[in-house]
Design a protein around this motif. Structure first.
Motif, PDB file in Angstrom:
ATOM      1  N   PRO A   1     -17.184  71.280  58.109  1.00  0.00           N
ATOM      2  CA  PRO A   1     -17.144  69.916  58.659  1.00  0.00           C
ATOM      3  C   PRO A   1     -15.733  69.473  59.017  1.00  0.00           C
ATOM      4  CG  PRO A   1     -18.468  69.975  56.667  1.00  0.00           C
ATOM      5  CD  PRO A   1     -17.807  71.294  56.774  1.00  0.00           C
ATOM      6  N   PHE A   2     -14.791  69.877  58.161  1.00  0.00           N
ATOM      7  CA  PHE A   2     -13.395  69.511  58.394  1.00  0.00           C
ATOM      8  C   PHE A   2     -12.881  70.153  59.686  1.00  0.00           C
ATOM      9  CE2 PHE A   2      -8.843  70.368  57.543  1.00  0.00           C
ATOM     10  CZ  PHE A   2      -8.417  69.058  57.489  1.00  0.00           C
ATOM     11  N   LEU A   3     -13.194  71.443  59.840  1.00  0.00           N
ATOM     12  CA  LEU A   3     -12.771  72.153  61.053  1.00  0.00           C
ATOM     13  C   LEU A   3     -13.471  71.575  62.284  1.00  0.00           C
ATOM     14  CD1 LEU A   3     -12.665  75.866  59.802  1.00  0.00           C
ATOM     15  CD2 LEU A   3     -10.739  74.382  60.368  1.00  0.00           C
ATOM     16  N   LEU A   4     -14.736  71.203  62.103  1.00  0.00           N
ATOM     17  CA  LEU A   4     -15.497  70.614  63.216  1.00  0.00           C
ATOM     18  C   LEU A   4     -14.832  69.327  63.718  1.00  0.00           C
ATOM     19  CD1 LEU A   4     -19.299  71.051  62.394  1.00  0.00           C
ATOM     20  CD2 LEU A   4     -18.108  71.754  64.471  1.00  0.00           C
ATOM     21  N   VAL A   5     -14.393  68.499  62.754  1.00  0.00           N
ATOM     22  CA  VAL A   5     -13.733  67.241  63.124  1.00  0.00           C
ATOM     23  C   VAL A   5     -12.482  67.546  63.951  1.00  0.00           C
ATOM     24  CG1 VAL A   5     -12.485  65.223  62.232  1.00  0.00           C
ATOM     25  CG2 VAL A   5     -14.637  65.903  61.198  1.00  0.00           C
TER      26      VAL A   5
ATOM     27  N   LEU B   1     -20.826  77.983  49.885  1.00  0.00           N
ATOM     28  CA  LEU B   1     -21.074  76.537  49.782  1.00  0.00           C
ATOM     29  C   LEU B   1     -19.823  75.744  50.157  1.00  0.00           C
ATOM     30  CD1 LEU B   1     -23.189  76.340  46.495  1.00  0.00           C
ATOM     31  CD2 LEU B   1     -23.958  75.808  48.811  1.00  0.00           C
ATOM     32  N   MET B   2     -18.678  76.245  49.636  1.00  0.00           N
ATOM     33  CA  MET B   2     -17.398  75.576  49.941  1.00  0.00           C
ATOM     34  C   MET B   2     -17.148  75.567  51.445  1.00  0.00           C
ATOM     35  SD  MET B   2     -15.295  74.451  47.532  1.00  0.00           S
ATOM     36  CE  MET B   2     -13.637  74.813  48.063  1.00  0.00           C
ATOM     37  N   VAL B   3     -17.347  76.748  52.037  1.00  0.00           N
ATOM     38  CA  VAL B   3     -17.065  76.881  53.479  1.00  0.00           C
ATOM     39  C   VAL B   3     -18.013  75.996  54.285  1.00  0.00           C
ATOM     40  CG1 VAL B   3     -17.182  78.498  55.427  1.00  0.00           C
ATOM     41  CG2 VAL B   3     -16.057  79.186  53.306  1.00  0.00           C
ATOM     42  N   VAL B   4     -19.314  76.049  53.922  1.00  0.00           N
ATOM     43  CA  VAL B   4     -20.323  75.328  54.712  1.00  0.00           C
ATOM     44  C   VAL B   4     -20.159  73.812  54.571  1.00  0.00           C
ATOM     45  CG1 VAL B   4     -22.815  74.886  54.935  1.00  0.00           C
ATOM     46  CG2 VAL B   4     -21.966  77.223  54.717  1.00  0.00           C
ATOM     47  N   PHE B   5     -19.945  73.359  53.326  1.00  0.00           N
ATOM     48  CA  PHE B   5     -19.963  71.911  53.111  1.00  0.00           C
ATOM     49  C   PHE B   5     -18.585  71.233  53.156  1.00  0.00           C
ATOM     50  CE2 PHE B   5     -23.975  73.270  51.110  1.00  0.00           C
ATOM     51  CZ  PHE B   5     -24.831  72.537  51.905  1.00  0.00           C
TER      52      PHE B   5
ATOM     53  N   VAL C   1      -8.309  62.597  62.267  1.00  0.00           N
ATOM     54  CA  VAL C   1      -7.276  63.617  62.018  1.00  0.00           C
ATOM     55  C   VAL C   1      -5.913  62.937  61.826  1.00  0.00           C
ATOM     56  CG1 VAL C   1      -6.026  65.566  63.035  1.00  0.00           C
ATOM     57  CG2 VAL C   1      -8.505  65.460  63.208  1.00  0.00           C
ATOM     58  N   ILE C   2      -5.624  61.954  62.672  1.00  0.00           N
ATOM     59  CA  ILE C   2      -4.332  61.258  62.562  1.00  0.00           C
ATOM     60  C   ILE C   2      -4.244  60.497  61.233  1.00  0.00           C
ATOM     61  CG2 ILE C   2      -2.942  59.374  63.544  1.00  0.00           C
ATOM     62  CD1 ILE C   2      -3.911  60.397  66.309  1.00  0.00           C
ATOM     63  N   LEU C   3      -5.355  59.887  60.830  1.00  0.00           N
ATOM     64  CA  LEU C   3      -5.373  59.169  59.543  1.00  0.00           C
ATOM     65  C   LEU C   3      -5.100  60.140  58.390  1.00  0.00           C
ATOM     66  CD1 LEU C   3      -5.936  56.319  58.371  1.00  0.00           C
ATOM     67  CD2 LEU C   3      -8.295  57.039  58.013  1.00  0.00           C
ATOM     68  N   LEU C   4      -5.720  61.308  58.500  1.00  0.00           N
ATOM     69  CA  LEU C   4      -5.546  62.330  57.457  1.00  0.00           C
ATOM     70  C   LEU C   4      -4.097  62.808  57.413  1.00  0.00           C
ATOM     71  CD1 LEU C   4      -7.358  64.137  55.524  1.00  0.00           C
ATOM     72  CD2 LEU C   4      -7.052  65.890  57.256  1.00  0.00           C
ATOM     73  N   ILE C   5      -3.526  63.064  58.591  1.00  0.00           N
ATOM     74  CA  ILE C   5      -2.132  63.537  58.644  1.00  0.00           C
ATOM     75  C   ILE C   5      -1.191  62.457  58.094  1.00  0.00           C
ATOM     76  CG2 ILE C   5      -0.247  64.192  60.212  1.00  0.00           C
ATOM     77  CD1 ILE C   5      -2.417  65.527  61.986  1.00  0.00           C
ATOM     78  N   SER C   6      -1.447  61.195  58.476  1.00  0.00           N
ATOM     79  CA  SER C   6      -0.601  60.091  57.996  1.00  0.00           C
ATOM     80  C   SER C   6      -0.651  60.003  56.468  1.00  0.00           C
ATOM     81  CB  SER C   6      -1.070  58.762  58.576  1.00  0.00           C
ATOM     82  OG  SER C   6      -1.224  58.856  59.949  1.00  0.00           O
TER      83      SER C   6
ATOM     84  N   GLY D   1     -12.961  59.399  68.044  1.00  0.00           N
ATOM     85  CA  GLY D   1     -13.124  59.068  66.614  1.00  0.00           C
ATOM     86  C   GLY D   1     -12.571  60.175  65.742  1.00  0.00           C
ATOM     87  N   SER D   2     -12.841  61.435  66.138  1.00  0.00           N
ATOM     88  CA  SER D   2     -12.340  62.582  65.362  1.00  0.00           C
ATOM     89  C   SER D   2     -10.816  62.633  65.409  1.00  0.00           C
ATOM     90  CB  SER D   2     -12.913  63.880  65.926  1.00  0.00           C
ATOM     91  OG  SER D   2     -14.308  63.856  65.833  1.00  0.00           O
ATOM     92  N   ALA D   3     -10.264  62.366  66.599  1.00  0.00           N
ATOM     93  CA  ALA D   3      -8.795  62.366  66.724  1.00  0.00           C
ATOM     94  C   ALA D   3      -8.190  61.300  65.809  1.00  0.00           C
ATOM     95  CB  ALA D   3      -8.402  62.101  68.178  1.00  0.00           C
ATOM     96  N   GLN D   4      -8.833  60.131  65.754  1.00  0.00           N
ATOM     97  CA  GLN D   4      -8.343  59.070  64.852  1.00  0.00           C
ATOM     98  C   GLN D   4      -8.426  59.527  63.390  1.00  0.00           C
ATOM     99  OE1 GLN D   4     -10.946  55.942  66.474  1.00  0.00           O
ATOM    100  NE2 GLN D   4      -9.132  54.660  66.601  1.00  0.00           N
TER     101      GLN D   4
END
Lengths: 348, 326
Positions: free
Chosen positions: B42-46, B34-38, B303-308, B298-301
Motif C-alpha cells: 500500500p505504501f509503494l502504491l501511494v 503479510l508485511m509486504v502485502v499489508f 507523500v509530502i506529509l510523510l517526508i515532512s 492526494g497521494s502526492a500530498q
C-alpha cells in the motif's frame, strides 16, 4: 556554629509511629552517628533535620532559632544521599557548583570555587567528566564536595558508604572523618554499620523501633551498653536469661555473681562479650564447666564455641594463650564479674 | 559389550533439518508476505500513484509525471500564477500538530508527576482509567466536544445562562474574545475556531502523553530533587534545573510522537477548523475519497506529509543527540 537541638521530635505516617518523641543535642563541630537496624527511624529523623519531612510533634532548633517549620531550601544543610543523588545532566564541576549558581553567584566564580572543593576531595582532574564516568568512591567524593559547597552549618549524610565495596568503605570512613575534623562542621551520619559508626563518630545514637536506646561515645556504647538491644546490636555478646537473687543471677541450677542490684526474683538478662570471657584451668568465682563444640580460627582471633550448663557460649581469644584446644575438649570458662552486664527482662 | 554399544545412536541423532527448516520457513515466509502485502505494497502504491495523472471528469491513469508535486508547491495555475494553498495547508497541519502536542505534554507532565507520587493502588486505578479512555475513537471524542462547544446546548449557553457572558462584557474582556474570534456580538462562541481545534486535538492525545511519560517519571529518583532542595533550590528552581533536564529525552520523544500522530488528525480539523485553516490530512481525504476524486494529487500530498514528518523526526533526533553530547 550553634548546637542543633531536637526537643520531643516525633513522626507518624498514618497509624505507624516511625520516630518516638526524641530529645537530642548535636554538639557543635562533632560527628554524631545515628545507628540502628533497617526501619528503626534513623533516616526519618535525619530527613526531619534536613527539612525533607515535617515532624508530627516537637521542635528543632539551631542554637536559638526554631527551624521546625523552615523549608529544606532555606535551611541549607548540606546533605549526602544514600544514592548520592548527583545530577546526571551536569558535569562533576557543575554538580559541585550547583548550590552556588542557584544562590546567585556568577558562574565563573562558582566553577572556580567548585574546583577548589574538588581539590579538597582529591578529584582535581575530574571536573569536566560526566557523572556516569565516575566510580562509586569518586561519586561519593563529588556528593560530599557538592554538599560542602554551600558551607553548611550542619552536614548530613544518609548511609553514605552503603554503595561502596568493603575496602573502599573503610578508606572513605577514615577520609570522611579526617575531612570533618579539618572543617569542624557539625555532622550527622546515618548508618546501620556499627563499625562505620565506631570509626567515625564522636557520639553514637543507637536507635531501635523509632526510639533512642542510648547516646554515648563509641567506647562507652561498646563497653557499657545501656540495654540488651544495644549490647546485642553493637558487637557480639553472649546472653543468658535468669532470675536475680542477692548479688547473683540464677540460671537454671547455676549461680553467677553479678555487679548489679535488682529486686529479688526479678527476671534479668545477663550479657558478656566473647572477648571478656576466658577459658581457665583452675576453678574459681563464676567458673563453669564447658565442652568445646567448635573452634573457629579467624586469623587475629580464635573463637571457641562452648556447650555449658547455662547454655551455649562463645569465647574469643586475640593472639594465643599457649594452649591449643580442639573440639571435644573439656574445659572451664570464667565469666569475670566486672565484665558482666545485667539488664531487666520482660516476661511474656 | 561396551557402554558405547548401549547408546541408542538413532535416539540422539539430529532430526532431519528439512522438517524444522520448512516449519520455520513457512512461518517467516507467511509473516514476510503479510508485511509486504499489508504494509509495504500500500505504501509503494501511494508513492507510485502520486506520479499518476488525473483524467478530467473521470478517474486517473498510471503515468510518471511530477505535475502533482509541482502543483503542491506552486499551485495548479503555474507558471501563469503561483499559489501556496497546499503549502499553507501543510503549514496549518504543522501549526495545529505542534501546538496541540506541546499543550498535551505540558498539561500531562504535572498530572503524571502527581500521579507517580500517589500510592501504587491509586496509580493503577488512574492508569486503567486513562488506558480505557484510549479506546474511544476520534469520531466519538470530537462528537462529544462538538456538543460541549455548540452554541445552543454547550458551554456558550452555560456562559449566557449563568451570567458569565454579561460579566465578561461588564469587565471589558468580551471584546478581546471577539477580537480573537471566540465571540459573536451576542455571546461567546467556541467553534469553528483554532481554540476548539487545538483543544480537541490536545484532548485526543492527552492520554497517550500520560502513558508515554509515566514510565520515565516513575523512574525519576526523588532524591535528585530532594538534594537540590537541601542546596537551597526552590520548587520552581528544582523543576527547571533538575526535573525537566532529567526527563528531557522522554519529553522530546513524547512530543515528537504526538506531533507525528496529530499531523494525520482528520476529524477534529474538519469539524472545528474554519475552511481557510484546513490541513493537508483533510485535503488528502477530499482528494482521494471526497468530491475531487484526484487520487494522484492526494497521494502526492500524502507523500509530502510523510517526508515532512520524517524531516521533523530527524531534526528532533539531531537536537537530542546534540543535547546529549553537550
Amino acid at each position: 556554629m550553634p548546637d542543633l537541638i531536637l526537643s520531643g521530635v516525633s513522626k507518624s505516617f498514618g497509624n505507624t509511629r516511625a520516630v518516638e518523641a526524641t530529645d537530642l543535642t548535636f554538639a557543635e563541630g562533632q560527628l554524631t552517628a545515628l545507628l540502628g537496624p533497617s526501619g528503626c527511624g534513623k533516616t526519618t529523623l535525619l530527613r526531619m533535620i534536613a527539612g525533607l519531612e515535617d515532624p508530627t510533634r516537637g521542635t528543632i532548633r539551631l542554637g536559638e532559632d526554631d527551624i521546625t517549620d523552615l523549608p529544606a531550601h532555606k535551611r541549607k544543610f548540606g546533605m549526602v544521599f544514600q544514592s548520592f543523588a548527583l545530577f546526571p545532566h551536569y558535569t562533576v564541576r557543575e554538580n559541585v557548583a550547583y548550590s552556588l549558581t542557584i544562590g546567585g553567584i556568577a558562574k565563573p566564580e562558582a566553577l572556580e570555587k567548585a574546583q577548589t572543593l574538588l581539590d579538597t576531595v582529591q578529584l582535581s582532574g575530574f571536573g569536566d567528566r560526566r557523572i556516569g564516568e565516575l566510580s562509586g568512591g569518586q561519586r561519593q567524593r563529588v556528593a560530599i564536595a557538592r554538599a560542602l559547597a554551600q558551607e553548611p552549618q550542619v552536614f548530613l549524610l544518609d548511609e553514605p558508604m552503603s554503595a561502596l565495596d568493603a575496602k573502599l568503605r573503610e578508606e572513605m570512613q577514615v577520609e570522611l572523618r579526617l575531612l570533618q575534623q579539618r572543617l569542624g562542621i557539625t555532622t550527622i551520619v546515618v548508618t546501620h554499620d556499627q563499625r562505620e559508626a565506631m570509626t567515625m563518630a564522636d557520639t553514637i545514637v543507637v536507635m531501635s523501633n523509632g526510639r533512642v536506646e542510648q547516646v554515648a561515645p563509641p567506647k562507652e556504647i561498646y563497653h557499657k551498653p545501656a540495654n540488651a538491644f544495644v549490647a546485642d546490636f553493637i558487637g557480639k555478646a553472649n546472653f543468658f536469661d535468669g532470675e536475680y537473687r542477692k548479688g547473683a543471677v540464677n540460671i537454671g541450677s547455676f549461680t553467677v555473681d553479678v555487679p548489679a542490684n535488682f529486686a529479688t526474683g526479678s527476671p534479668v538478662r545477663l550479657a558478656i562479650r566473647p572477648e571478656s570471657a576466658c577459658l581457665v584451668a583452675e576453678r574459681g568465682q563464676n567458673c563453669i564447666d564447658a565442652e568445646i563444640s567448635f573452634v573457629r580460627d579467624l586469623g587475629p582471633v580464635r573463637e571457641y564455641h562452648l556447650r555449658t550448663d547455662i547454655g551455649p557460649l562463645i569465647v574469643e581469644y586475640a593472639g594465643t594463650d599457649g594452649m591449643e584446644r580442639v573440639a571435644g575438649d573439656k574445659t572451664l570458662v570464667h565469666l569475670p564479674v566486672e565484665a558482666l552486664r545485667v539488664y531487666p527482662r520482660a516476661v511474656a | 559389550m561396551t557402554i558405547a554399544d548401549d547408546i541408542d545412536v538413532t535416539a540422539v541423532a539430529p532430526k532431519t533439518p528439512v522438517r524444522g527448516m520448512t516449519l520455520k520457513g513457512v512461518l517467516y515466509g507467511t509473516l514476510s508476505t503479510l508485511m509486504v502485502v499489508f504494509c509495504i505494497v500500500p505504501f509503494l502504491l501511494v508513492i507510485v500513484i502520486s506520479f499518476g495523472r488525473k483524467v478530467d471528469g473521470a478517474g486517473w491513469v498510471w503515468a510518471f509525471t511530477f505535475d502533482n508535486y509541482q502543483r503542491f508547491f506552486v499551485g495548479i495555475l503555474w507558471p501563469d500564477e503561483v499559489t501556496f494553498l497546499y503549502l499553507q495547508q501543510l503549514g496549518y497541519s504543522f501549526y495545529f500538530a505542534i501546538i496541540a502536542s506541546v499543550l498535551a505534554v505540558l498539561t500531562a507532565l504535572p498530572f503524571t508527576l502527581l500521579l507517580t507520587r500517589l500510592k501504587r493502588s491509586k496509580q493503577a486505578i488512574w492508569l486503567v482509567f486513562i488506558l480505557a479512555s484510549l479506546s474511544m475513537s476520534e469520531v466519538f471524542i470530537v462528537m462529544g466536544w462538538d456538543i460541549l462547544l455548540s452554541n445552543n446546548s454547550g458551554l456558550p449557553k452555560l456562559f449566557q445562562v449563568s451570567g458569565l457572558t454579561q460579566w465578561l462584557k461588564d469587565v471589558g474582556w468580551f471584546q478581546t474574545l471577539r477580537d480573537i474570534g471566540l465571540a459573536n456580538p451576542r455571546n461567546v462562541k467556541f467553534k469553528p475556531s483554532e481554540f476548539a481545534t487545538i483543544l480537541t486535538m490536545s484532548y485526543l492525545v492527552w492520554p497517550y502523553a500520560v502513558i508515554l511519560l509515566y514510565p520515565a517519571l516513575s523512574r525519576l529518583d526523588p532524591s535528585l530533587s530532594e538534594a537540590a532542595r537541601t542546596m537551597g533550590a526552590s520548587r520552581w528552581t528544582v523543576t527547571r534545573t533538575v526535573t525537566l533536564p532529567s526527563i528531557r529525552l522522554p519529553l522530546m520523544g513524547t512530543t515528537l510522537l504526538l506531533f507525528v500522530f496529530l499531523l494525520g488528525s482528520y476529524v477534529s480539523v474538519s469539524v472545528f477548523a474554519t475552511p481557510d485553516k484546513q490541513t493537508t490530512a483533510v485535503a488528502i481525504y477530499s482528494n482521494i475519497r471526497g468530491s475531487n476524486l484526484d487520487a494522484p494529487f492526494g497521494s502526492a500530498q500524502a507523500v509530502i506529509l510523510l517526508i515532512s514528518a520524517s524531516i521533523c523526526l530527524y531534526f528532533g533526533h539531531l537536537l537530542n543527540s546534540k543535547a546529549e553530547a553537550r
